[in-house]
Design a protein around this motif. Sequence first.
Motif, PDB file in Angstrom:
ATOM      1  N   LEU A   1      -3.625   2.666  -5.995  1.00  0.00           N
ATOM      2  CA  LEU A   1      -2.404   1.959  -5.587  1.00  0.00           C
ATOM      3  C   LEU A   1      -2.720   0.527  -5.170  1.00  0.00           C
ATOM      4  N   ALA A   2      -1.809  -0.373  -5.520  1.00  0.00           N
ATOM      5  CA  ALA A   2      -1.832  -1.727  -4.956  1.00  0.00           C
ATOM      6  C   ALA A   2      -0.817  -1.736  -3.822  1.00  0.00           C
ATOM      7  N   ILE A   3      -1.345  -1.789  -2.600  1.00  0.00           N
ATOM      8  CA  ILE A   3      -0.483  -1.813  -1.412  1.00  0.00           C
ATOM      9  C   ILE A   3      -0.368  -3.272  -0.980  1.00  0.00           C
ATOM     10  N   GLU A   4       0.866  -3.766  -0.857  1.00  0.00           N
ATOM     11  CA  GLU A   4       1.009  -5.213  -0.658  1.00  0.00           C
ATOM     12  C   GLU A   4       2.213  -5.601   0.198  1.00  0.00           C
ATOM     13  N   PRO A   5       2.056  -5.485   1.535  1.00  0.00           N
ATOM     14  CA  PRO A   5       3.139  -5.952   2.390  1.00  0.00           C
ATOM     15  C   PRO A   5       3.431  -7.439   2.188  1.00  0.00           C
TER      16      PRO A   5
ATOM     17  N   GLY B   1       4.872  -2.711  -3.689  1.00  0.00           N
ATOM     18  CA  GLY B   1       3.570  -2.394  -4.249  1.00  0.00           C
ATOM     19  C   GLY B   1       3.734  -1.397  -5.395  1.00  0.00           C
ATOM     20  N   HIS B   2       2.593  -0.962  -5.951  1.00  0.00           N
ATOM     21  CA  HIS B   2       2.669  -0.226  -7.217  1.00  0.00           C
ATOM     22  C   HIS B   2       1.357   0.488  -7.513  1.00  0.00           C
ATOM     23  N   GLY B   3       1.437   1.453  -8.405  1.00  0.00           N
ATOM     24  CA  GLY B   3       0.220   2.000  -8.977  1.00  0.00           C
ATOM     25  C   GLY B   3      -0.449   0.922  -9.819  1.00  0.00           C
TER      26      GLY B   3
ATOM     27  N   GLY C   1      -7.850  -4.954 -11.406  1.00  0.00           N
ATOM     28  CA  GLY C   1      -7.647  -4.921  -9.963  1.00  0.00           C
ATOM     29  C   GLY C   1      -6.514  -5.864  -9.624  1.00  0.00           C
ATOM     30  N   ASP C   2      -6.066  -5.815  -8.376  1.00  0.00           N
ATOM     31  CA  ASP C   2      -4.957  -6.654  -7.926  1.00  0.00           C
ATOM     32  C   ASP C   2      -5.125  -6.824  -6.423  1.00  0.00           C
ATOM     33  N   ASN C   3      -5.189  -8.072  -5.969  1.00  0.00           N
ATOM     34  CA  ASN C   3      -5.267  -8.284  -4.520  1.00  0.00           C
ATOM     35  C   ASN C   3      -4.707  -9.642  -4.127  1.00  0.00           C
TER      36      ASN C   3
ATOM     37  N   PHE D   1      -0.426  -9.768   2.007  1.00  0.00           N
ATOM     38  CA  PHE D   1      -1.791  -9.259   1.882  1.00  0.00           C
ATOM     39  C   PHE D   1      -1.768  -8.016   1.005  1.00  0.00           C
ATOM     40  N   GLU D   2      -2.763  -7.894   0.157  1.00  0.00           N
ATOM     41  CA  GLU D   2      -2.786  -6.778  -0.804  1.00  0.00           C
ATOM     42  C   GLU D   2      -4.208  -6.325  -1.085  1.00  0.00           C
ATOM     43  N   HIS D   3      -4.377  -5.006  -1.160  1.00  0.00           N
ATOM     44  CA  HIS D   3      -5.617  -4.432  -1.686  1.00  0.00           C
ATOM     45  C   HIS D   3      -5.272  -3.400  -2.743  1.00  0.00           C
TER      46      HIS D   3
HETATM   47 MG    MG Z   1       0.430  -6.281  -6.818  1.00  0.00          MG
END
Ligand code: MG
Length: 247
Positions: free
Chosen positions: A198-202, A167-169, A104-106, A230-232
Amino acid sequence: MVSLKTSKELSDMKLSCQISAQALKLAGELIRPGVSTAHINKMVHEFIVSQGAKPTFLGYGGFPAACCISVNDEVIHGIPSDRILRDGDIVSVDVGAAINGYTGDNAATFAAGTASEEALTLMRVTEECLYKAIEAAQPGNRLGDIGYAVQSHAESFGFGVVRDFVGHGVGKQLHEAPEVPNYGTPGRGIRLMPGMTLAIEPMINGKGSAVRVLKNGTVLTASGSLSAHFEHTIAITADGPVILTKA
Ligand code: MG
């Protein structure tokens, strides 16, 4: 190649995301004036290991710690150190945990003590950007819809969207296809499909989108303004986006 996960793969991936989310929550609880960023990293590292997982970032591209901790004008890739947090600092923590062959990535930005009104607005708007982007991550939409959701909201406040990092897959690897920019044109880009993770991270700067990168890899705002992140990790399902890194 964008990998589409089966529902079995998604459920296998859930644990890594849940541990990542708990690690981020722990970091947030530890952030206050007087604490070193190395201490926060140590506690996060120990927590991840206690769950039977591995800190994904440790050793990734040579990164020396379990989490990135970026303070004030540091955008991302801050290295935990003996730096002591001061009242009013804003602190971005980015962390991932790997287990069962997935990661995971957040990330989130927290205030140490009492942050300025300006800082709090930047943090709030950046988090809103994340949730608007997730809302746009509907099957059948396009990648550009995600980027547009971030960009249009951030820029309506006069903030700068970082373009040099995206961000990225995410899944078996920390960084998978596709790249997920925080800017874009609605209706453009690849079509979003069920099974994408997806890791969405503005990453949003108080002023300007430009960044500079130190020799050690830490990314700072070129203007010296504050930055928030912030990222989820999410999964796109037939029923819509699902946040996997929900604490
Ligand atoms: Mg990331």
